[in-house]
Design a protein around this motif. Structure first.
Motif, PDB file in Angstrom:
ATOM      1  N   VAL A 135     171.616  29.406 146.357  1.00 15.84           N
ATOM      2  CA  VAL A 135     171.486  28.256 145.466  1.00 15.84           C
ATOM      3  C   VAL A 135     172.628  27.298 145.765  1.00 15.84           C
ATOM      4  CG1 VAL A 135     171.526  27.480 143.073  1.00 15.84           C
ATOM      5  CG2 VAL A 135     170.311  29.579 143.686  1.00 15.84           C
ATOM      6  N   ASP A 136     172.280  26.052 146.015  1.00 14.18           N
ATOM      7  CA  ASP A 136     173.254  25.028 146.397  1.00 14.18           C
ATOM      8  C   ASP A 136     173.328  23.968 145.295  1.00 14.18           C
ATOM      9  OD1 ASP A 136     174.829  23.109 147.554  1.00 14.18           O
ATOM     10  OD2 ASP A 136     173.515  22.734 149.281  1.00 14.18           O
ATOM     11  N   TYR A 137     174.438  23.962 144.562  1.00 15.47           N
ATOM     12  CA  TYR A 137     174.602  22.986 143.472  1.00 15.47           C
ATOM     13  C   TYR A 137     174.688  21.554 143.989  1.00 15.47           C
ATOM     14  CZ  TYR A 137     175.107  26.109 139.457  1.00 15.47           C
ATOM     15  OH  TYR A 137     174.851  26.997 138.428  1.00 15.47           O
ATOM     16  N   ASP A 138     174.886  21.376 145.289  1.00 21.11           N
ATOM     17  CA  ASP A 138     174.952  20.039 145.848  1.00 21.11           C
ATOM     18  C   ASP A 138     173.617  19.305 145.738  1.00 21.11           C
ATOM     19  OD1 ASP A 138     175.636  18.292 148.826  1.00 21.11           O
ATOM     20  OD2 ASP A 138     176.975  18.349 147.105  1.00 21.11           O
ATOM     21  N   MET A 139     172.545  20.049 145.434  1.00 17.72           N
ATOM     22  CA  MET A 139     171.242  19.429 145.230  1.00 17.72           C
ATOM     23  C   MET A 139     171.201  18.600 143.953  1.00 17.72           C
ATOM     24  SD  MET A 139     168.770  22.666 146.152  1.00 17.72           S
ATOM     25  CE  MET A 139     167.244  21.709 146.241  1.00 17.72           C
ATOM     26  N   ARG A 425     161.325  22.914 146.333  1.00 16.14           N
ATOM     27  CA  ARG A 425     160.864  22.402 145.036  1.00 16.14           C
ATOM     28  C   ARG A 425     161.121  23.419 143.923  1.00 16.14           C
ATOM     29  NH1 ARG A 425     156.275  22.697 141.770  1.00 16.14           N
ATOM     30  NH2 ARG A 425     155.319  24.214 143.176  1.00 16.14           N
ATOM     31  N   LEU A 426     160.701  24.665 144.142  1.00 12.79           N
ATOM     32  CA  LEU A 426     160.881  25.678 143.101  1.00 12.79           C
ATOM     33  C   LEU A 426     162.353  26.039 142.929  1.00 12.79           C
ATOM     34  CD1 LEU A 426     157.853  28.075 143.769  1.00 12.79           C
ATOM     35  CD2 LEU A 426     158.035  26.209 142.090  1.00 12.79           C
ATOM     36  N   ARG A 427     163.087  26.074 144.035  1.00  8.89           N
ATOM     37  CA  ARG A 427     164.507  26.415 143.919  1.00  8.89           C
ATOM     38  C   ARG A 427     165.251  25.354 143.116  1.00  8.89           C
ATOM     39  NH1 ARG A 427     165.485  26.644 148.835  1.00  8.89           N
ATOM     40  NH2 ARG A 427     166.893  24.895 149.240  1.00  8.89           N
ATOM     41  N   TYR A 428     164.911  24.083 143.334  1.00  7.68           N
ATOM     42  CA  TYR A 428     165.561  23.025 142.567  1.00  7.68           C
ATOM     43  C   TYR A 428     165.235  23.152 141.084  1.00  7.68           C
ATOM     44  CZ  TYR A 428     167.188  18.517 140.966  1.00  7.68           C
ATOM     45  OH  TYR A 428     167.857  17.535 140.280  1.00  7.68           O
ATOM     46  N   ARG A 429     164.016  23.491 140.772  1.00  8.27           N
ATOM     47  CA  ARG A 429     163.643  23.637 139.362  1.00  8.27           C
ATOM     48  C   ARG A 429     164.443  24.743 138.681  1.00  8.27           C
ATOM     49  NH1 ARG A 429     157.260  22.880 138.008  1.00  8.27           N
ATOM     50  NH2 ARG A 429     157.040  20.708 138.711  1.00  8.27           N
TER      51      ARG A 429
END
Length: 470
Positions: A135-139, A425-429
């Motif tokens: 998981v990358d918080y930079d997103m 898409r799902l990872r960002y959600r």
């Protein structure tokens, strides 16, 4: 008997109560925050400020006041499979409440040396372990696109200090809540005890911010469901001897071990154990605990061997609270008093602060109209309950899959992690939900099927406009 008057009295100076007291003081509203402890918290408690919590502290002018030497910004969090032939702490061992705390190696299991890497699919950023997902918080949108790990109680102390500076005498320690004052069905104040003497405070609004076992909630006779989870967490603050710069979650069969880099070359660690077994863990001894950790994450053995004394550890139970309502005539509940949630959500304290901000925005109107009835306070609950309910449900799903000792559920958990690693898409959600930036569930029915790998996702590479990287 001492009698005082104020507009708002807040019971409890935790994350929610302290924030509420501070924002009311900034709005010029007379308030008192009463805390039963004798002073600011001093125990071991690691703290992760999610982006929504950072926004709140920034709005209050507190974020910039956090000492640089006590905070660390973290961008990446890696989810990895627990190392060793058999994953970490396991169920079924006799004589230890279902978990093996003897330190003895199960028959047939080969020794794992501290410092050895995982044999299998390795990813450099994950420290040589089989990485399931990163998981990358930079997103996330600027400027709150990192998680902030603080040394114990740093953020809480900063809020309390700001409150005392803003409202001299507005925070009082050593006050025990005893009962509510009422006029008919309306709450009009509280009775407490300070230094062995009764204290009566009349107020237009009483706010219960006194935790999952809230005495204010009990006095209001608000029906509540209290669920104690079967697992709790041993937490520790250790010296970082392995150069950990990114977060790690190790998951396996009945196993969770998390490590977050902290300021001052420290590592904040949390380890899932059966609820109420901390004394059994201690009885088995420090070497047994270190060995358990080395089996799960062998290459971090240098850090684990920095555990030399039980004073470096603490126990954190996990509970969920669901209440029929958060408001009554002349009273309201915030934080864990209204809706405690499992720590998997990473939002417990953040949601308490969000409650405080939402209620503080409504209070001036209620005071102006002379109406602090349940109906006048109801917009606060309507605004806040949807996100809280969603997070409680998500956390319970994570408990089911992350904590499981069931091989089938564990297989599905790992499959979902791997799908998320490929599906932007799902990872960002999921990340936006954990960051407190979503009020609706991250997955619908079709999303769940896609996450489980049962359906393809034609939009897997699509991100919302606010996302900063693909």
């Amino acid at each position: 008997m001492r009698t005082e008057q104020t507009d708002v009295v807040v019971i409890g100076a935790g994350g929610g109560g302290a924030v509420l007291g501070l924002v009311l003081a900034q709005k010029g509203i007379n308030s008192l925050v009463l805390e039963q402890a004798s002073g600011p918290p001093s125990g071991l408690r690691g703290e992760i400020l999610q982006p929504n919590g950072q926004q709140i502290l920034d709005r209050l002018g507190v974020l910039s006041r956090l000492p640089a030497e006590a905070i660390k910004s973290v961008r990446f969090f890696h989810f990895c499979r627990a190392g060793g032939t058999r994953e970490g702490a396991r169920r079924g061992a006799p004589g230890a409440g279902g978990w093996n705390w003897s330190g003895a190696r199960p028959r047939g299991e080969k020794p794992v040396l501290a410092g050895a890497g995982w044999v299998g699919a390795m990813t450099p950023g994950a420290g040589g372990y089989e990485r399931l997902c990163t998981v990358d918080y930079d997103m996330l949108p600027l400027p709150y696109n990192r998680a902030i790990v603080t040394l114990p109680n740093v953020a809480h102390h900063a809020i309390l200090k700001a409150l005392e500076e803003r409202a001299t005498g507005g925070l009082r320690y050593g006050v025990q809540f005893k009962e509510l004052l009422r006029e008919g069905n309306r709450v009009v104040g509280v009775v407490g005890e300070h230094q062995g003497k009764p204290l009566t405070i009349s107020a237009k609004l009483v706010v219960g911010a006194d935790g999952a076992f809230s005495k204010v909630r009990e006095a209001l006779a608000i029906p509540a469901q209290l669920h104690r989870y079967r697992e709790g967490y041993l937490i520790a603050m250790l010296d970082d001897a392995d150069g950990l710069d990114e977060g790690r979650y190790f998951v396996g069969r009945g196993t969770i071990l998390g490590l977050f880099p902290a300021a001052g070359r420290k590592t904040y660690l949390f380890y899932m154990i059966p609820a109420g077994t901390m004394e059994q863990v201690k009885a088995a001894g420090l070497p047994a605990l270190r060995e358990q950790w080395c089996r799960i994450a062998p290459s971090l053995g240098k850090t684990f061997h920095g555990l030399m004394d039980w004073s470096q550890t603490a126990y954190m139970p996990a509970a969920r609270v669901k209440t029929a309502t958060w408001v009554a005539d002349g009273a309201a509940l915030i934080g864990d008093a209204a809706h405690a949630m499992n720590p998997h959500a990473s939002q417990g304290r953040m949601q308490a602060m969000a409650d405080a901000m939402a209620l503080a925005d409504l209070i001036p109107l209620c005071l102006e109209r002379g109406d602090c009835s349940a109906s006048a306070l109801a917009p606060f609950e309507r605004q806040r309950r949807p996100q809280v309910t969603m997070l409680q449900r998500m956390a319970d799903e994570q408990v089911l899959f992350w904590n499981t000792g069931n091989p089938a559920l564990g297989f599905l958990r790992d499959r979902v992690f791997k799908t998320l690693d490929r599906n932007h898409r799902l990872r960002y959600r999921v990340l936006a939900t954990t960051a407190g930036l979503r009020e609706t569930p991250p997955f619908g029915l079709l999303d769940r099927l896609m996450a489980a790998g049962l359906l393809p996702d034609p939009r897997a590479d699509r991100l919302p406009a606010e996302a900063t990287v693909a």
